[in-house]
Scaffold this motif. Structure first.
Motif, short mmCIF file in Angstrom:
data_model
loop_
_atom_site.label_atom_id
_atom_site.label_comp_id
_atom_site.label_asym_id
_atom_site.label_seq_id
_atom_site.Cartn_x
_atom_site.Cartn_y
_atom_site.Cartn_z
N HIS A 1 -7.01 9.46 -4.31
CA HIS A 1 -6.05 9.73 -5.37
C HIS A 1 -4.65 9.96 -4.79
N ASN A 2 -4.58 10.75 -3.74
CA ASN A 2 -3.28 11.03 -3.12
C ASN A 2 -2.64 9.75 -2.58
N LYS A 3 -3.43 8.87 -2.03
CA LYS A 3 -2.92 7.58 -1.55
C LYS A 3 -2.36 6.77 -2.72
N ALA A 4 -3.10 6.76 -3.84
CA ALA A 4 -2.65 6.03 -5.03
C ALA A 4 -1.35 6.63 -5.56
N VAL A 5 -1.22 7.95 -5.49
CA VAL A 5 0.02 8.62 -5.93
C VAL A 5 1.19 8.18 -5.05
N ARG A 6 0.96 8.11 -3.73
CA ARG A 6 2.02 7.70 -2.81
C ARG A 6 2.44 6.25 -3.07
N VAL A 7 1.47 5.40 -3.33
CA VAL A 7 1.78 3.99 -3.64
C VAL A 7 2.64 3.92 -4.90
N TYR A 8 2.29 4.71 -5.88
CA TYR A 8 3.05 4.70 -7.15
C TYR A 8 4.47 5.20 -6.92
N ARG A 9 4.61 6.28 -6.17
CA ARG A 9 5.95 6.83 -5.91
C ARG A 9 6.81 5.87 -5.11
N ASP A 10 6.21 5.21 -4.12
CA ASP A 10 6.96 4.22 -3.33
C ASP A 10 7.41 3.06 -4.21
N LEU A 11 6.53 2.65 -5.11
CA LEU A 11 6.86 1.55 -6.03
C LEU A 11 8.01 1.94 -6.94
N MET A 12 7.96 3.15 -7.47
CA MET A 12 9.04 3.64 -8.34
C MET A 12 10.35 3.76 -7.57
N LYS A 13 10.28 4.24 -6.33
CA LYS A 13 11.48 4.38 -5.51
C LYS A 13 12.10 3.02 -5.24
N SER A 14 11.23 2.03 -4.97
CA SER A 14 11.71 0.67 -4.70
C SER A 14 12.38 0.08 -5.94
#
Length: 341
Positions: free
Chosen positions: A324-337
């Motif tokens: 779950h934490n990995k999925a959260v990081r992927v989402y945050r990186d995507l939003m930042k991008s």
């Protein structure tokens, strides 16, 4: 002498018949004249209005011009004078005759109101307040008072127990009668789905199922993943894990919610804050769609315990906290991008 007198009488009769025929022709032509309606017009005919009153209203509304043809038309064709009180819709091109036939038919104008799934009771009441031609009996009443007015059996709070859809009504319809229709439909829907629900679900009452459905409704707008969202919350309930769902926090905040929630909000106890309380909140948090109720009654069989937005409109589901934490990081990186572009 008699012949001259007879001819005179015949001539007078011919003139009279001619005048009557001409008058009748003009009255009939008037009946086929269009109203002064360029755009759709709503016209209300009060109860007890007679011929003269109707003509006055039409003239005041500038739908017809003042003349003697209107009153003569009602005398020549008395069937057109049997009009019924109500609120009617006049359209461009409608003739005087068509207008009178409409008033005689009693087919009042239909208005529509749309109650959106996922809206709260407070939002529904705002929609009702702004809808035209509705008689208000429930203004400023809370969920418990509305539930009492609707004589609800399953709950003391009307939240969640109204079926989202578009409803038609006529002028003068009360907000109470509209919500009664929505409640009766939701009651039948919930009863049907409750009877056919999957086995061994952690619900004690239909309200529990509806509460779950309202949470699912607020968590995802994608119909195909609602059963997976349901599975996450069902799995959590089964192992005694808190639901920890943001929409319940927002609902518990009420008017204190202004578009975002803080860590303090997550830690502040309310009856609905599932980061603080265990199990389901005490009542639904919105009006769920039928598909969300079906998802609550038939959750997917998964081992999921977590989900997070994937940045593409849907969610990523996981079975453990690390994933779950990995999925959260992927989402945050995507939003930042996305924000940097």
């Amino acid at each position: 002498m008699k012949t001259k007198k007879t001819k005179l009488i015949i001539a007078i009769l011919v003139i009279i018949i001619g005048l009557i025929t001409l008058a009748y022709y003009k009255v009939e032509r008037y009946a086929d004249r269009p109203l002064n309606v360029k755009n759709e017009t709503i016209f209300t005919l009060p109860a007890g209005t007679g011929r003269v009153g109707l003509e006055s209203l039409l003239v005041e509304s500038k739908l017809i011009q003042e003349n003697h043809f209107f009153s003569w038309l009602l005398r020549v064709e008395p069937d057109l004078s049997h009009f019924k009180a109500g609120t009617y819709r006049f359209t461009a091109g409608m003739t005087v005759r068509q207008m009178l036939e409409l008033l005689e038919s009693g087919k009042e104008a239909q208005f529509s109101i749309r109650f959106v799934e996922g809206f709260t009771l407070r939002e529904w009441m705002a929609v009702l307040q702004n809808a035209p031609y509705i008689k208000h009996q429930l203004a400023d009443k809370n969920g418990e008072q509305i539930a009492e007015a609707l004589q609800m059996k399953e709950t003391k709070n009307a939240e969640g127990w109204l079926y989202p859809d578009t409803y038609l009504y006529t002028a003068g319809t009360t907000d109470l009668s509209l919500l009664q229709r929505a409640h009766q439909r939701m009651e039948k829907t919930v009863d049907k789905i409750w009877q056919g629900r999957a086995d061994s679900l952690p619900y004690k009452t239909p309200t529990d199922m509806l509460t779950m459905a309202s949470i699912i409704e607020k968590e995802t707008a994608i119909k195909d993943e609602r059963s997976e969202v349901a599975s996450v919350f069902i799995n959590r309930l089964r192992i005694g894990m808190r639901l920890q769902t943001d929409p319940t926090v927002i609902y518990g905040m009420g008017e204190n919610y202004h578009g975002s929630i803080s860590k303090k909000d997550l830690e502040t106890p309310t009856p609905y804050n599932t980061y603080v309380i265990s199990g389901l909140p005490p009542s639904p948090i919105a009006m769920p769609s039928e598909s969300s109720i079906e998802a609550a009654a038939h959750p997917a069989k998964t081992a999921y315990l977590y989900f997070v937005a994937n940045g593409q409109g849907g969610h990523t589901f996981t079975t453990n906290l690390d994933s779950h934490n990995k999925a959260v990081r992927v989402y945050r990186d995507l939003m930042k991008s996305k924000n940097e572009k």
